[in-house]
Design a protein around this motif. Sequence first.
Motif, PDB file in Angstrom:
ATOM      1  N   PHE A  72      -6.405 -14.032  -0.675  1.00  0.00           N
ATOM      2  CA  PHE A  72      -7.037 -13.985  -1.993  1.00  0.00           C
ATOM      3  C   PHE A  72      -5.995 -14.226  -3.076  1.00  0.00           C
ATOM      4  O   PHE A  72      -4.800 -14.164  -2.819  1.00  0.00           O
ATOM      5  CB  PHE A  72      -7.723 -12.628  -2.222  1.00  0.00           C
ATOM      6  CG  PHE A  72      -8.765 -12.316  -1.183  1.00  0.00           C
ATOM      7  CD1 PHE A  72      -9.715 -13.264  -0.826  1.00  0.00           C
ATOM      8  CD2 PHE A  72      -8.779 -11.102  -0.539  1.00  0.00           C
ATOM      9  CE1 PHE A  72     -10.670 -12.992   0.148  1.00  0.00           C
ATOM     10  CE2 PHE A  72      -9.731 -10.817   0.434  1.00  0.00           C
ATOM     11  CZ  PHE A  72     -10.677 -11.761   0.771  1.00  0.00           C
ATOM     12  N   GLN A  73      -6.496 -14.443  -4.269  1.00  0.00           N
ATOM     13  CA  GLN A  73      -5.590 -14.750  -5.382  1.00  0.00           C
ATOM     14  C   GLN A  73      -4.562 -13.643  -5.583  1.00  0.00           C
ATOM     15  O   GLN A  73      -3.394 -13.901  -5.761  1.00  0.00           O
ATOM     16  CB  GLN A  73      -6.413 -14.947  -6.654  1.00  0.00           C
ATOM     17  CG  GLN A  73      -5.564 -15.300  -7.852  1.00  0.00           C
ATOM     18  CD  GLN A  73      -6.416 -15.634  -9.054  1.00  0.00           C
ATOM     19  OE1 GLN A  73      -7.546 -16.078  -8.921  1.00  0.00           O
ATOM     20  NE2 GLN A  73      -5.886 -15.410 -10.224  1.00  0.00           N
ATOM     21  N   ASN A  74      -5.040 -12.409  -5.558  1.00  0.00           N
ATOM     22  CA  ASN A  74      -4.123 -11.293  -5.795  1.00  0.00           C
ATOM     23  C   ASN A  74      -3.957 -10.457  -4.539  1.00  0.00           C
ATOM     24  O   ASN A  74      -3.935  -9.239  -4.582  1.00  0.00           O
ATOM     25  CB  ASN A  74      -4.631 -10.432  -6.950  1.00  0.00           C
ATOM     26  CG  ASN A  74      -4.665 -11.240  -8.225  1.00  0.00           C
ATOM     27  OD1 ASN A  74      -3.711 -11.937  -8.550  1.00  0.00           O
ATOM     28  ND2 ASN A  74      -5.772 -11.187  -8.936  1.00  0.00           N
ATOM     29  N   TYR A  75      -3.877 -11.147  -3.440  1.00  0.00           N
ATOM     30  CA  TYR A  75      -3.727 -10.463  -2.163  1.00  0.00           C
ATOM     31  C   TYR A  75      -2.269 -10.053  -2.040  1.00  0.00           C
ATOM     32  O   TYR A  75      -1.442 -10.750  -1.471  1.00  0.00           O
ATOM     33  CB  TYR A  75      -4.144 -11.392  -1.026  1.00  0.00           C
ATOM     34  CG  TYR A  75      -4.611 -10.673   0.192  1.00  0.00           C
ATOM     35  CD1 TYR A  75      -3.894 -10.741   1.380  1.00  0.00           C
ATOM     36  CD2 TYR A  75      -5.778  -9.927   0.154  1.00  0.00           C
ATOM     37  CE1 TYR A  75      -4.332 -10.079   2.506  1.00  0.00           C
ATOM     38  CE2 TYR A  75      -6.221  -9.261   1.273  1.00  0.00           C
ATOM     39  CZ  TYR A  75      -5.499  -9.340   2.443  1.00  0.00           C
ATOM     40  OH  TYR A  75      -5.939  -8.674   3.551  1.00  0.00           O
ATOM     41  N   ALA A  76      -1.934  -8.903  -2.645  1.00  0.00           N
ATOM     42  CA  ALA A  76      -0.536  -8.527  -2.824  1.00  0.00           C
ATOM     43  C   ALA A  76       0.184  -8.335  -1.496  1.00  0.00           C
ATOM     44  O   ALA A  76      -0.366  -7.798  -0.546  1.00  0.00           O
ATOM     45  CB  ALA A  76      -0.475  -7.248  -3.633  1.00  0.00           C
ATOM     46  N   LEU A  77       1.425  -8.757  -1.481  1.00  0.00           N
ATOM     47  CA  LEU A  77       2.299  -8.465  -0.349  1.00  0.00           C
ATOM     48  C   LEU A  77       2.834  -7.046  -0.543  1.00  0.00           C
ATOM     49  O   LEU A  77       2.886  -6.552  -1.663  1.00  0.00           O
ATOM     50  CB  LEU A  77       3.454  -9.468  -0.326  1.00  0.00           C
ATOM     51  CG  LEU A  77       3.017 -10.932  -0.267  1.00  0.00           C
ATOM     52  CD1 LEU A  77       4.226 -11.850  -0.422  1.00  0.00           C
ATOM     53  CD2 LEU A  77       2.279 -11.233   1.029  1.00  0.00           C
ATOM     54  N   PHE A  78       3.239  -6.408   0.531  1.00  0.00           N
ATOM     55  CA  PHE A  78       3.869  -5.091   0.411  1.00  0.00           C
ATOM     56  C   PHE A  78       5.278  -5.310  -0.146  1.00  0.00           C
ATOM     57  O   PHE A  78       6.096  -5.952   0.516  1.00  0.00           O
ATOM     58  CB  PHE A  78       3.946  -4.403   1.770  1.00  0.00           C
ATOM     59  CG  PHE A  78       2.606  -4.159   2.398  1.00  0.00           C
ATOM     60  CD1 PHE A  78       1.714  -3.242   1.855  1.00  0.00           C
ATOM     61  CD2 PHE A  78       2.229  -4.844   3.549  1.00  0.00           C
ATOM     62  CE1 PHE A  78       0.473  -3.018   2.439  1.00  0.00           C
ATOM     63  CE2 PHE A  78       0.991  -4.630   4.141  1.00  0.00           C
ATOM     64  CZ  PHE A  78       0.112  -3.719   3.583  1.00  0.00           C
ATOM     65  N   PRO A  79       5.557  -4.794  -1.358  1.00  0.00           N
ATOM     66  CA  PRO A  79       6.831  -5.134  -2.009  1.00  0.00           C
ATOM     67  C   PRO A  79       8.050  -4.551  -1.303  1.00  0.00           C
ATOM     68  O   PRO A  79       9.139  -5.106  -1.398  1.00  0.00           O
ATOM     69  CB  PRO A  79       6.684  -4.546  -3.416  1.00  0.00           C
ATOM     70  CG  PRO A  79       5.608  -3.533  -3.325  1.00  0.00           C
ATOM     71  CD  PRO A  79       4.713  -3.922  -2.191  1.00  0.00           C
ATOM     72  N   HIS A  80       7.861  -3.438  -0.595  1.00  0.00           N
ATOM     73  CA  HIS A  80       9.011  -2.778   0.045  1.00  0.00           C
ATOM     74  C   HIS A  80       9.274  -3.321   1.449  1.00  0.00           C
ATOM     75  O   HIS A  80      10.241  -2.950   2.081  1.00  0.00           O
ATOM     76  CB  HIS A  80       8.761  -1.270   0.112  1.00  0.00           C
ATOM     77  CG  HIS A  80       7.528  -0.899   0.879  1.00  0.00           C
ATOM     78  ND1 HIS A  80       6.254  -1.202   0.421  1.00  0.00           N
ATOM     79  CD2 HIS A  80       7.372  -0.306   2.076  1.00  0.00           C
ATOM     80  CE1 HIS A  80       5.381  -0.782   1.309  1.00  0.00           C
ATOM     81  NE2 HIS A  80       6.024  -0.242   2.328  1.00  0.00           N
ATOM     82  N   LEU A  81       8.403  -4.192   1.935  1.00  0.00           N
ATOM     83  CA  LEU A  81       8.603  -4.793   3.253  1.00  0.00           C
ATOM     84  C   LEU A  81       9.150  -6.196   3.090  1.00  0.00           C
ATOM     85  O   LEU A  81       8.818  -6.894   2.124  1.00  0.00           O
ATOM     86  CB  LEU A  81       7.289  -4.865   4.030  1.00  0.00           C
ATOM     87  CG  LEU A  81       6.574  -3.547   4.349  1.00  0.00           C
ATOM     88  CD1 LEU A  81       5.336  -3.827   5.208  1.00  0.00           C
ATOM     89  CD2 LEU A  81       7.501  -2.579   5.063  1.00  0.00           C
ATOM     90  N   THR A  82       9.973  -6.613   4.032  1.00  0.00           N
ATOM     91  CA  THR A  82      10.500  -7.984   3.986  1.00  0.00           C
ATOM     92  C   THR A  82       9.360  -8.972   4.267  1.00  0.00           C
ATOM     93  O   THR A  82       8.266  -8.589   4.707  1.00  0.00           O
ATOM     94  CB  THR A  82      11.577  -8.203   5.056  1.00  0.00           C
ATOM     95  OG1 THR A  82      10.965  -8.051   6.340  1.00  0.00           O
ATOM     96  CG2 THR A  82      12.722  -7.227   4.906  1.00  0.00           C
ATOM     97  N   VAL A  83       9.667 -10.239   4.044  1.00  0.00           N
ATOM     98  CA  VAL A  83       8.703 -11.306   4.349  1.00  0.00           C
ATOM     99  C   VAL A  83       8.247 -11.204   5.814  1.00  0.00           C
ATOM    100  O   VAL A  83       7.059 -11.230   6.122  1.00  0.00           O
ATOM    101  CB  VAL A  83       9.358 -12.678   4.071  1.00  0.00           C
ATOM    102  CG1 VAL A  83       8.572 -13.804   4.701  1.00  0.00           C
ATOM    103  CG2 VAL A  83       9.512 -12.885   2.570  1.00  0.00           C
ATOM    104  N   GLY A  84       9.242 -11.059   6.705  1.00  0.00           N
ATOM    105  CA  GLY A  84       8.928 -10.970   8.134  1.00  0.00           C
ATOM    106  C   GLY A  84       8.043  -9.772   8.457  1.00  0.00           C
ATOM    107  O   GLY A  84       7.089  -9.882   9.232  1.00  0.00           O
ATOM    108  N   GLN A  85       8.341  -8.634   7.821  1.00  0.00           N
ATOM    109  CA  GLN A  85       7.536  -7.428   8.077  1.00  0.00           C
ATOM    110  C   GLN A  85       6.126  -7.573   7.511  1.00  0.00           C
ATOM    111  O   GLN A  85       5.153  -7.102   8.103  1.00  0.00           O
ATOM    112  CB  GLN A  85       8.235  -6.201   7.467  1.00  0.00           C
ATOM    113  CG  GLN A  85       9.484  -5.795   8.231  1.00  0.00           C
ATOM    114  CD  GLN A  85      10.364  -4.826   7.439  1.00  0.00           C
ATOM    115  OE1 GLN A  85      10.302  -4.769   6.202  1.00  0.00           O
ATOM    116  NE2 GLN A  85      11.189  -4.063   8.148  1.00  0.00           N
TER     117      GLN A  85
END
Length: 268
Positions: free
Chosen positions: A86-99
């Motif tokens: 989704f447009q604002n399907y936020a990533l977990f900011p404290h996790l790395t890209v891989g996580q």
Amino acid sequence: MNHAEPLVRFSGVQKTYDGEQLVVRALDLDIQRGEFLSLLGPSGSGKTTTLMMLAGFESPTAGDILLDGKQITRTPPHKRNFGMVFQNYALFPHLTVGQNVAYPLTVRKVPKAEQADRVKKALDMVRLTGMADRLPARLSGGQQQRVALARALVFNPQLVLMDEPLGALDKQLREHMQIELKELHRQLGVTFVYVTHDQGEALTMSDRVAVFNEGVIQQLADVEALYETPSNRFVAGFVGDSTVITGTLQGSGTACALQLPDGQRLPG
Ligand code: ADP
């Protein structure tokens, strides 16, 4: 599994939020295996509601939704196993890209060694090779959206649902990502269902487009047919006023160049 039948069938689906006004009316829609289908229409025409019913976040007020011929009308979202962006399907900011990308695999209790392998493949797929250890805040908007895409694809879903996933990006990046998404779809052969109010976006990427207005599909057709034989004045007016991008991706890896954009205006 009978491959002649559609992957998804909406049959007589209706939705009202307040018990009165139908925001989706008597929807019959077949989604074919492997296609890139866009749900296109102005704001408030019922596109997101349709996608949310397919995802399982909303229940139809009437009618049935079938997946591979089986009822999923009341199946909860986590049991449908669809990828979502989704447009604002936020990533977990404290996790790395891989996580972040591994998250759906962790939830599904996939063994760690297999997770690492799949995450690497998913990151390669969206051309973020070597970015696994970064935090999302250190990525550009387009890269973050690619991480969300990798996360949606990492568990090999049979269906990927997207709701205005490029809406937050600037125009140039949006057009670049349209070409990327189209190319990714071609490579993967997974079924994509894509909600947008942007005619150019839908027409650039899709095999077929369902044009919505006031809770009704006005026309479901491939791009050429929408231009050449619009079913009514609404479709002719809405679809006619659009710019389609043509282009191809060249090279590989994150340094890839885009042969683009050559904004081509089609006759309205
Ligand atoms: P679109 O995606 O085409 O913009 P939506 O499916 O979001 O359309 O909305 C269709 C109609 O349903 C709109 O009138 C909207 O205000 C209404 N609607 C959407 N979600 C809700 C909700 N959760 N509660 C009440 N009304 C809603």
